[in-house]
Write a protein that holds these residues in place. Structure first.
Motif, PDB file in Angstrom:
ATOM      1  N   TYR A  76       9.294   5.810   5.434  1.00 35.27           N
ATOM      2  CA  TYR A  76       9.158   6.630   6.638  1.00 35.27           C
ATOM      3  C   TYR A  76      10.252   6.336   7.657  1.00 35.27           C
ATOM      4  O   TYR A  76      10.762   5.215   7.728  1.00 35.27           O
ATOM      5  CB  TYR A  76       7.773   6.430   7.254  1.00 35.27           C
ATOM      6  CG  TYR A  76       6.695   7.007   6.387  1.00 35.27           C
ATOM      7  CD1 TYR A  76       6.642   8.379   6.135  1.00 35.27           C
ATOM      8  CD2 TYR A  76       5.759   6.189   5.763  1.00 35.27           C
ATOM      9  CE1 TYR A  76       5.677   8.908   5.308  1.00 35.27           C
ATOM     10  CE2 TYR A  76       4.793   6.720   4.935  1.00 35.27           C
ATOM     11  CZ  TYR A  76       4.756   8.082   4.710  1.00 35.27           C
ATOM     12  OH  TYR A  76       3.799   8.617   3.875  1.00 35.27           O
ATOM     13  N   ASP A  77      10.593   7.342   8.443  1.00 36.05           N
ATOM     14  CA  ASP A  77      11.671   7.215   9.427  1.00 36.05           C
ATOM     15  C   ASP A  77      11.423   6.032  10.358  1.00 36.05           C
ATOM     16  O   ASP A  77      12.322   5.227  10.612  1.00 36.05           O
ATOM     17  CB  ASP A  77      11.762   8.482  10.282  1.00 36.05           C
ATOM     18  CG  ASP A  77      12.181   9.694   9.456  1.00 36.05           C
ATOM     19  OD1 ASP A  77      12.551   9.492   8.275  1.00 36.05           O
ATOM     20  OD2 ASP A  77      12.135  10.819   9.982  1.00 36.05           O
ATOM     21  N   GLU A  78      10.191   5.930  10.865  1.00 34.35           N
ATOM     22  CA  GLU A  78       9.868   4.867  11.821  1.00 34.35           C
ATOM     23  C   GLU A  78      10.129   3.491  11.201  1.00 34.35           C
ATOM     24  O   GLU A  78      10.707   2.611  11.831  1.00 34.35           O
ATOM     25  CB  GLU A  78       8.395   4.950  12.255  1.00 34.35           C
ATOM     26  CG  GLU A  78       8.002   6.222  12.997  1.00 34.35           C
ATOM     27  CD  GLU A  78       7.565   7.333  12.054  1.00 34.35           C
ATOM     28  OE1 GLU A  78       7.868   7.256  10.844  1.00 34.35           O
ATOM     29  OE2 GLU A  78       6.911   8.290  12.531  1.00 34.35           O
ATOM     30  N   ALA A  88      12.010   2.789   8.509  1.00 39.97           N
ATOM     31  CA  ALA A  88      13.432   2.603   8.180  1.00 39.97           C
ATOM     32  C   ALA A  88      14.183   2.128   9.418  1.00 39.97           C
ATOM     33  O   ALA A  88      14.998   1.208   9.353  1.00 39.97           O
ATOM     34  CB  ALA A  88      14.022   3.889   7.643  1.00 39.97           C
ATOM     35  N   HIS A  89      13.897   2.753  10.575  1.00 29.60           N
ATOM     36  CA  HIS A  89      14.567   2.334  11.812  1.00 29.60           C
ATOM     37  C   HIS A  89      14.207   0.897  12.171  1.00 29.60           C
ATOM     38  O   HIS A  89      15.057   0.098  12.551  1.00 29.60           O
ATOM     39  CB  HIS A  89      14.184   3.267  12.968  1.00 29.60           C
ATOM     40  CG  HIS A  89      14.719   4.650  12.790  1.00 29.60           C
ATOM     41  ND1 HIS A  89      14.020   5.774  13.174  1.00 29.60           N
ATOM     42  CD2 HIS A  89      15.871   5.097  12.259  1.00 29.60           C
ATOM     43  CE1 HIS A  89      14.740   6.853  12.892  1.00 29.60           C
ATOM     44  NE2 HIS A  89      15.860   6.469  12.333  1.00 29.60           N
ATOM     45  N   ASP A 140      15.610  -1.603   9.474  1.00 30.69           N
ATOM     46  CA  ASP A 140      17.073  -1.630   9.438  1.00 30.69           C
ATOM     47  C   ASP A 140      17.648  -2.231  10.728  1.00 30.69           C
ATOM     48  O   ASP A 140      18.728  -2.816  10.712  1.00 30.69           O
ATOM     49  CB  ASP A 140      17.636  -0.228   9.192  1.00 30.69           C
ATOM     50  CG  ASP A 140      18.949  -0.305   8.404  1.00 30.69           C
ATOM     51  OD1 ASP A 140      18.960  -1.007   7.366  1.00 30.69           O
ATOM     52  OD2 ASP A 140      19.954   0.278   8.835  1.00 30.69           O
ATOM     53  N   ALA A 191      15.349   9.487   1.117  1.00 25.08           N
ATOM     54  CA  ALA A 191      14.857   9.316   2.494  1.00 25.08           C
ATOM     55  C   ALA A 191      15.659   8.231   3.202  1.00 25.08           C
ATOM     56  O   ALA A 191      16.050   8.381   4.363  1.00 25.08           O
ATOM     57  CB  ALA A 191      13.371   8.949   2.483  1.00 25.08           C
ATOM     58  N   ASN A 192      15.932   7.130   2.503  1.00 26.25           N
ATOM     59  CA  ASN A 192      16.703   6.022   3.085  1.00 26.25           C
ATOM     60  C   ASN A 192      18.099   6.485   3.484  1.00 26.25           C
ATOM     61  O   ASN A 192      18.584   6.181   4.570  1.00 26.25           O
ATOM     62  CB  ASN A 192      16.831   4.865   2.091  1.00 26.25           C
ATOM     63  CG  ASN A 192      15.523   4.104   1.897  1.00 26.25           C
ATOM     64  OD1 ASN A 192      15.334   3.401   0.925  1.00 26.25           O
ATOM     65  ND2 ASN A 192      14.594   4.260   2.834  1.00 26.25           N
ATOM     66  N   LEU A 231      19.180   9.420   4.166  1.00 22.95           N
ATOM     67  CA  LEU A 231      19.151  10.315   5.340  1.00 22.95           C
ATOM     68  C   LEU A 231      19.025   9.498   6.626  1.00 22.95           C
ATOM     69  O   LEU A 231      19.455   9.931   7.688  1.00 22.95           O
ATOM     70  CB  LEU A 231      17.968  11.288   5.228  1.00 22.95           C
ATOM     71  CG  LEU A 231      18.156  12.415   4.211  1.00 22.95           C
ATOM     72  CD1 LEU A 231      16.874  13.207   4.068  1.00 22.95           C
ATOM     73  CD2 LEU A 231      19.301  13.325   4.613  1.00 22.95           C
ATOM     74  N   ASN A 232      18.423   8.320   6.520  1.00 23.97           N
ATOM     75  CA  ASN A 232      18.266   7.455   7.696  1.00 23.97           C
ATOM     76  C   ASN A 232      19.403   6.438   7.824  1.00 23.97           C
ATOM     77  O   ASN A 232      19.309   5.505   8.618  1.00 23.97           O
ATOM     78  CB  ASN A 232      16.924   6.719   7.637  1.00 23.97           C
ATOM     79  CG  ASN A 232      15.792   7.583   8.164  1.00 23.97           C
ATOM     80  OD1 ASN A 232      15.969   8.276   9.169  1.00 23.97           O
ATOM     81  ND2 ASN A 232      14.665   7.566   7.506  1.00 23.97           N
TER      82      ASN A 232
END
Lengths: 90, 417
Positions: B86-88, B90-91, B94, B137-138, B140-141
């Motif tokens: 998920y975006d949240e 991954a941020h 990372d 997904a990764n 894209l982030n």
């Protein structure tokens, strides 16, 4: 591995025969649509997670297959007692 | 603080290494602090360090019931990665990986971060599809992750058995090259030394026994085994004991604490070049610089604070290891241990403010908190300094269990992590 007493089989068997099933005595709401968000949160997600005496459900999967309740100390992992489902909290 | 350098090493060597100073002083609690951190693991010490370094809040105490870095910081399998769906997430993860880069220089302490790559094995069609979705997904982030065929996986990790007739054949793998390992103890020691140099008091063997709140409900300080310590800001970073501490403030949390086990083999010469994880057969393995194979097992099924687990959990993991890496079948295991991990219902952490003014929390990292150490410390410090969450940790609030905005990494990975 811990030994667990099944109150239905009346026998003490190794943990491998059992499946843990979470905190005991969490009743499904009788009128779900009347519940507030806070009550739903409490029912679904909030758990006692005590350091000490814990009422919990177990299932004798590789035995009689029935759910029962237990009181276990979460610091020593020792079982204090087990009792049949439906009996009041001990 | 003596700066570590090649020159200082040379100079001290001439003196027979007899005059190295202590890394941090053994502090006694003062009557009042601007901020208190409960728990001197990597996350808590990191928060204290960033509070002092980035926000100039140096009147800080880190209070620890045992010894520094003796909880999950010293009990994990030291894996660093950020390939979350998920975006949240991954941020969040990372952010930590970016801080791992350069952390040794920042702290002037070698945390031995080694980007040796984390490879996650796919054993069935579902794994292949799920990992490829993760990879896209990764990317894209902005998180690196790439697909390897079974042959490429074998080339990257020669001990791997890719025999197609295996019970769980390797059908490919997702590789995050920036992932790897770090020396867990060094992370705690490095943060402790750097934080102490900025004026932070690190108080060990001093359990928090109660949290004192004023008539308006706001935090006034903490009661400890060595008396009351006043502070308007308290950050709790207590891993498996988080529910116990939060209950002292009258808060029930969506957490359950489970024993998670790990073990190491006898030390051998370099044989294993990367980190390999398999969710399907449930195995985590890497090799430490000392030569031990570091193996992560699963959690026990029941809630516990015992810091040990049952042997059948370890046996299950070793069966998986032997299946994927047949050459390890004759290896002897040296020791195993357990740590208590606090697991949330969606397997994502809770990092932010609480309903109690002045009380902040960093918990719920479950079985995967080590990788986030620098990021969690940094974000807890930000949240405490500004009294509002950073945009990265804002989604990881406590309210999500009430409003339903879960970050369901449990469903995404189909395994506790």
């Amino acid at each position: 591995m811990i030994l667990i007493h099944c109150p239905y089989c009346d026998d003490t068997r190794p943990e491998l025969e059992f499946a843990y099933a979470g905190e005991a005595h969490i009743a499904r709401p009788l009128d779900p649509s009347a519940l507030s968000d806070a009550d739903w949160e409490r029912y679904l997600f909030i758990r006692a997670n005590p350091k000490g005496r814990h009422n919990e459900r177990w299932r004798h999967v590789h035995g009689c297959g029935r759910f029962f309740n237990a009181v276990r100390d979460t610091v020593t992992d020792k079982f204090e007692l087990t009792y049949k489902a439906g009996e009041p909290r001990k | 603080m003596t700066r570590f350098s090649a020159f200082s090493l040379f100079a001290k060597a001439l003196g027979g290494h007899q005059s190295w100073p202590e890394l941090w002083p053994d502090a006694q609690p003062k009557a009042e602090y601007d901020a208190i951190i409960v728990g001197a693991g990597g996350h808590g010490l990191g928060a204290a360090y960033y509070l002092a370094k980035k926000y100039g809040i140096t009147k800080v105490a880190v209070i620890e019931k045992g010894w520094l870095g003796g909880g999950n910081t010293g009990r994990n399998t030291t894996i660093v990665r950020s390939n979350y769906l998920y975006d949240e997430s991954a941020h969040l993860y990372d952010h930590a990986v970016k801080l791992w880069d350069g952390l040794s220089q920042d702290l002037n302490f070698n945390v031995m971060y080694s980007k040796r790559g984390v490879m996650m094995l796919a054993h069935n069609v579902h794994d292949v599809q799920s990992f490829q979705r993760h990879i896209h997904a990764n990317r894209l982030n902005g998180v690196d992750n790439e697909w390897l065929t079974a042959e490429q996986a074998k080339e990257y990790c020669p001990p791997l058995d890719i025999n197609p007739n295996a019970r769980y054949p390797v059908m490919g793998a997702a590789l995050q090259r920036r992932g790897g390992t770090a020396r867990h103890d060094s992370v705690a020691w490095g943060y402790a030394r750097a934080a102490a140099a900025l004026g932070v008091d690190i108080i060990q063997n001093c359990a928090v026994t109660a949290i004192r709140r004023g008539p308006d409900g706001a935090i006034e300080g903490v009661e400890t085994e060595r008396g009351f310590i006043k502070s308007k800001k308290v950050g709790v970073s207590a891993a498996g004991n988080s529910s116990v501490i939060m209950q002292m403030a009258g808060l029930d949390f969506p957490l359950e604490s489970y024993p998670l086990q790990a073990l190491v083999s006898e030390p051998v010469k370099p044989v294993f070049p990367c980190v390999v994880m398999s969710n399907t057969v449930h195995a985590y393995i890497s090799q430490s610089d000392k030569g031990e194979l570091v193996i992560g097992a699963g959690t026990d099924q029941y809630v516990s604070y015992s810091q040990r687990g049952a042997l059948h959990i370890v046996e299950h993991t070793l069966a998986a290891i032997c299946e994927i890496f047949p050459l390890f079948r004759r290896m002897r295991m040296l020791r195993n241990w357990g740590g208590i991990v606090d697991v949330t219902p969606d397997r994502s952490p809770i990092l932010g403010k609480t309903p109690v003014p002045g009380l902040y929390v960093n918990c719920g990292w479950g079985t995967g908190g080590f990788k986030a150490t620098p990021g969690a410390g940094d974000l807890l410090a930000y949240t405490m300094a500004k009294d509002e969450p950073h945009w990265i940790n804002a989604p990881f609030n406590l309210d999500r269990f009430r409003n339903g905005r879960l970050i369901d990494e449990a469903a995404a990975a189909a395994v506790a992590h």
